[in-house]
Design a protein around this motif. Structure first.
Motif, PDB file in Angstrom:
ATOM      1  N   VAL A 178       0.840  -1.195   0.000  1.00 13.70           N
ATOM      2  CA  VAL A 178       0.000   0.000   0.000  1.00 13.70           C
ATOM      3  C   VAL A 178       0.877   1.247   0.000  1.00 13.70           C
ATOM      4  O   VAL A 178       1.895   1.290   0.695  1.00 13.70           O
ATOM      5  CB  VAL A 178      -0.934   0.035   1.226  1.00 13.70           C
ATOM      6  N   ALA A 179       0.460   2.263  -0.762  1.00  8.81           N
ATOM      7  CA  ALA A 179       1.112   3.569  -0.749  1.00  8.81           C
ATOM      8  C   ALA A 179       0.045   4.642  -0.575  1.00  8.81           C
ATOM      9  O   ALA A 179      -1.060   4.523  -1.129  1.00  8.81           O
ATOM     10  CB  ALA A 179       1.893   3.808  -2.041  1.00  8.81           C
ATOM     11  N   LEU A 180       0.371   5.668   0.172  1.00  6.54           N
ATOM     12  CA  LEU A 180      -0.535   6.788   0.409  1.00  6.54           C
ATOM     13  C   LEU A 180       0.007   8.037  -0.274  1.00  6.54           C
ATOM     14  O   LEU A 180       1.208   8.291  -0.248  1.00  6.54           O
ATOM     15  CB  LEU A 180      -0.703   7.050   1.902  1.00  6.54           C
ATOM     16  N   LEU A 214       1.491  14.561  -9.831  1.00  2.79           N
ATOM     17  CA  LEU A 214       0.676  13.391  -9.534  1.00  2.79           C
ATOM     18  C   LEU A 214       0.853  12.318 -10.602  1.00  2.79           C
ATOM     19  O   LEU A 214       0.998  11.130 -10.287  1.00  2.79           O
ATOM     20  CB  LEU A 214      -0.800  13.802  -9.432  1.00  2.79           C
ATOM     21  N   THR A 215       0.882  12.716 -11.867  1.00  2.00           N
ATOM     22  CA  THR A 215       1.055  11.742 -12.956  1.00  2.00           C
ATOM     23  C   THR A 215       2.408  11.048 -12.856  1.00  2.00           C
ATOM     24  O   THR A 215       2.496   9.813 -12.990  1.00  2.00           O
ATOM     25  CB  THR A 215       0.919  12.444 -14.308  1.00  2.00           C
ATOM     26  N   GLN A 216       3.457  11.811 -12.608  1.00  2.00           N
ATOM     27  CA  GLN A 216       4.791  11.225 -12.488  1.00  2.00           C
ATOM     28  C   GLN A 216       4.897  10.325 -11.256  1.00  2.00           C
ATOM     29  O   GLN A 216       5.519   9.266 -11.292  1.00  2.00           O
ATOM     30  CB  GLN A 216       5.837  12.335 -12.435  1.00  2.00           C
ATOM     31  N   LEU A 217       4.270  10.758 -10.166  1.00  2.00           N
ATOM     32  CA  LEU A 217       4.322   9.968  -8.937  1.00  2.00           C
ATOM     33  C   LEU A 217       3.608   8.634  -9.118  1.00  2.00           C
ATOM     34  O   LEU A 217       4.109   7.584  -8.681  1.00  2.00           O
ATOM     35  CB  LEU A 217       3.691  10.762  -7.791  1.00  2.00           C
ATOM     36  N   LEU A 218       2.465   8.646  -9.754  1.00  2.00           N
ATOM     37  CA  LEU A 218       1.724   7.399  -9.969  1.00  2.00           C
ATOM     38  C   LEU A 218       2.504   6.445 -10.862  1.00  2.00           C
ATOM     39  O   LEU A 218       2.406   5.216 -10.712  1.00  2.00           O
ATOM     40  CB  LEU A 218       0.353   7.699 -10.578  1.00  2.00           C
ATOM     41  N   GLU A 219       3.280   6.984 -11.765  1.00  2.00           N
ATOM     42  CA  GLU A 219       4.119   6.127 -12.601  1.00  2.00           C
ATOM     43  C   GLU A 219       5.180   5.430 -11.744  1.00  2.00           C
ATOM     44  O   GLU A 219       5.484   4.250 -11.968  1.00  2.00           O
ATOM     45  CB  GLU A 219       4.776   6.974 -13.697  1.00  2.00           C
ATOM     46  N   ARG A 220       5.722   6.137 -10.761  1.00  2.00           N
ATOM     47  CA  ARG A 220       6.723   5.518  -9.892  1.00  2.00           C
ATOM     48  C   ARG A 220       6.105   4.498  -8.935  1.00  2.00           C
ATOM     49  O   ARG A 220       6.777   3.574  -8.479  1.00  2.00           O
ATOM     50  CB  ARG A 220       7.453   6.600  -9.079  1.00  2.00           C
ATOM     51  N   LEU A 221       4.819   4.676  -8.638  1.00  2.00           N
ATOM     52  CA  LEU A 221       4.154   3.797  -7.675  1.00  2.00           C
ATOM     53  C   LEU A 221       3.346   2.684  -8.349  1.00  2.00           C
ATOM     54  O   LEU A 221       2.522   2.043  -7.698  1.00  2.00           O
ATOM     55  CB  LEU A 221       3.214   4.621  -6.780  1.00  2.00           C
ATOM     56  N   LYS A 222       3.564   2.461  -9.618  1.00  2.00           N
ATOM     57  CA  LYS A 222       2.724   1.522 -10.355  1.00  2.00           C
ATOM     58  C   LYS A 222       2.873   0.076  -9.893  1.00  2.00           C
ATOM     59  O   LYS A 222       2.019  -0.769 -10.191  1.00  2.00           O
ATOM     60  CB  LYS A 222       3.015   1.624 -11.852  1.00  2.00           C
ATOM     61  N   ASP A 223       3.944  -0.255  -9.161  1.00  2.00           N
ATOM     62  CA  ASP A 223       4.132  -1.628  -8.697  1.00  2.00           C
ATOM     63  C   ASP A 223       3.377  -1.924  -7.403  1.00  2.00           C
ATOM     64  O   ASP A 223       3.307  -3.087  -6.981  1.00  2.00           O
ATOM     65  CB  ASP A 223       5.627  -1.911  -8.483  1.00  2.00           C
ATOM     66  N   LYS A 225       0.170  -2.615  -5.085  1.00  2.00           N
ATOM     67  CA  LYS A 225      -1.149  -3.199  -5.351  1.00  2.00           C
ATOM     68  C   LYS A 225      -2.268  -2.189  -5.133  1.00  2.00           C
ATOM     69  O   LYS A 225      -3.305  -2.240  -5.805  1.00  2.00           O
ATOM     70  CB  LYS A 225      -1.368  -4.410  -4.440  1.00  2.00           C
ATOM     71  N   LEU A 226      -2.065  -1.284  -4.180  1.00  2.00           N
ATOM     72  CA  LEU A 226      -3.091  -0.283  -3.870  1.00  2.00           C
ATOM     73  C   LEU A 226      -2.431   1.056  -3.584  1.00  2.00           C
ATOM     74  O   LEU A 226      -1.493   1.139  -2.790  1.00  2.00           O
ATOM     75  CB  LEU A 226      -3.925  -0.712  -2.658  1.00  2.00           C
ATOM     76  N   VAL A 227      -2.927   2.102  -4.245  1.00  2.00           N
ATOM     77  CA  VAL A 227      -2.487   3.475  -3.995  1.00  2.00           C
ATOM     78  C   VAL A 227      -3.736   4.288  -3.642  1.00  2.00           C
ATOM     79  O   VAL A 227      -4.693   4.342  -4.420  1.00  2.00           O
ATOM     80  CB  VAL A 227      -1.781   4.090  -5.218  1.00  2.00           C
TER      81      VAL A 227
END
Length: 354
Positions: A178-180, A214-223, A225-227
């Motif tokens: 999980v990432a917040l 936000l777009t760049q951050l979500l790309e880094r967090l794509k691995d 399971k839940l963001v």
């Protein structure tokens, strides 16, 4: 016998060869229908049904709208009188009004109660009919994982709800899954609250200051399971709301849920839903059930806007005060919440119970 003399030719004035043609023409003229003389009617003056200017058009629309309101009001009055002619239906109407349901929903439910229903069965039948009208999300969004953003007005309980969702998911999987993310970087208090939950749960917290961040951050967090994204709490009329919702729309992989506080009036909740509709929420989280005795108001808004109900929250405990929404549980809580609101506040009794 003397030979017959040939007939003398007739004069030009009496030509026998043209006689049959003349007779035929005369017969045709006699047999032909007599046509009435063509009369060109004088066109009637055109009726000017179009108002002469915009002011007249507005006046006409205003009058039509007024007539419609009068007709609807009379129809509503007639329906109410007819419903209250039945004791079991009248009791159902009164009870739904105490629960806070919208008058239109109450009438629809009361009309479905048979007139011969026994009084002691009226409430159970009413609750069953109400449960059928509730839009419930068929799948728990947590099961699908991915990126989920919570939006809603100030004080709706988004940050606490995110902590509950993250804790629930971490219990079923692992904290590292999980990432917040917070976009509410302008208010230190709100940001620190999420960081505090992250430290408590062992979950990483990230910040995004703009749509591109936000777009760049979500790309880094794509691995992950839940963001879970905690957005800024903004009033429905705040000018910054449109910009924030644009951030979410720009990232197509984000699913949005609206957090709606149940302790708010029908009109205010209705405005919140309309203002946040630009985020295209896939469902609603009804928060602060423990702070209202008229839970039917929030349920009415969800029914009117056809917003699937995903979870409900009824306290600050993480994650205990988060519950998956089911139609049966929601209608059964109507009476419990109403009775709790009517109970007198007795600190000594509360302390004794605790």
């Amino acid at each position: 016998e003397p030979a017959a003399r040939p007939l003398a030719p007739m004069s030009a004035a009496n030509e026998p060869a043209e006689l049959p043609v003349a007779l035929a023409a005369a017969v045709e003229a006699m047999e032909a229908p007599v046509l009435a003389p063509t009369v060109v009617p004088t066109p009637a003056p055109a009726l000017n049904l179009v108002p002469r200017d915009d002011e007249e058009l507005r006046q006409l629309r205003h009058e039509v709208a007024g007539m419609r309101q009068v007709i609807e009001r009379e129809m509503t009055r007639f329906t109410d009188e007819r419903l209250r002619g039945s004791a079991v239906r009248a009791a159902a109407l009164d009870l739904m009004d105490e629960y806070g349901f919208d008058a239109g929903i109450s009438r629809d439910v009361a009309l479905q109660i048979p007139l011969d229903t026994e009084a002691h069965r009226g409430r159970g039948l009413m609750l069953g009919l109400l449960s059928r009208k509730l839009p419930i999300a068929p799948i728990d969004p947590l099961e699908a994982g991915g990126v989920i953003a919570l939006v809603g007005p100030t004080g709706a309980g988004k940050t606490t709800t995110i902590a509950k969702l993250a804790s629930r998911f971490a219990e079923a999987h692992a904290a590292r899954d999980v990432a917040l993310v917070t976009t509410d970087t302008g208010r230190i208090g709100a940001r620190e609250q999420l960081y505090g939950f992250g430290r408590q749960l062992g979950i990483a917290v990230h910040e995004a200051n703009s749509g591109s961040d936000l777009t760049q951050l979500l790309e880094r967090l794509k691995d992950y399971k839940l963001v879970l994204i905690d957005t800024a709490g903004l009033g429905p009329r705040d000018r910054a709301l449109a910009a924030q919702l644009q951030w979410l729309r720009a990232a197509s992989q984000i699913r949005t849920l609206l957090v709606l506080p149940a302790n708010t009036s029908f009109g205010d909740m209705d405005e919140v839903v309309r203002r946040f509709s630009a985020a295209n929420p896939q469902g609603v989280v009804l928060s602060k059930l423990d702070e209202t005795g008229r839970f039917g108001t929030a349920l009415s808004v969800a029914v009117d806007h056809r917003l699937p109900i995903t979870w409900v929250t009824d306290g600050q405990d993480v994650p205990e005060d988060l519950h998956r929404a089911t139609a049966a549980n929601l209608v059964l809580r109507l009476e419990d919440l109403r009775r709790a609101a009517d109970m007198p506040c007795n600190p000594e009794l509360n302390h004794a119970v605790a």
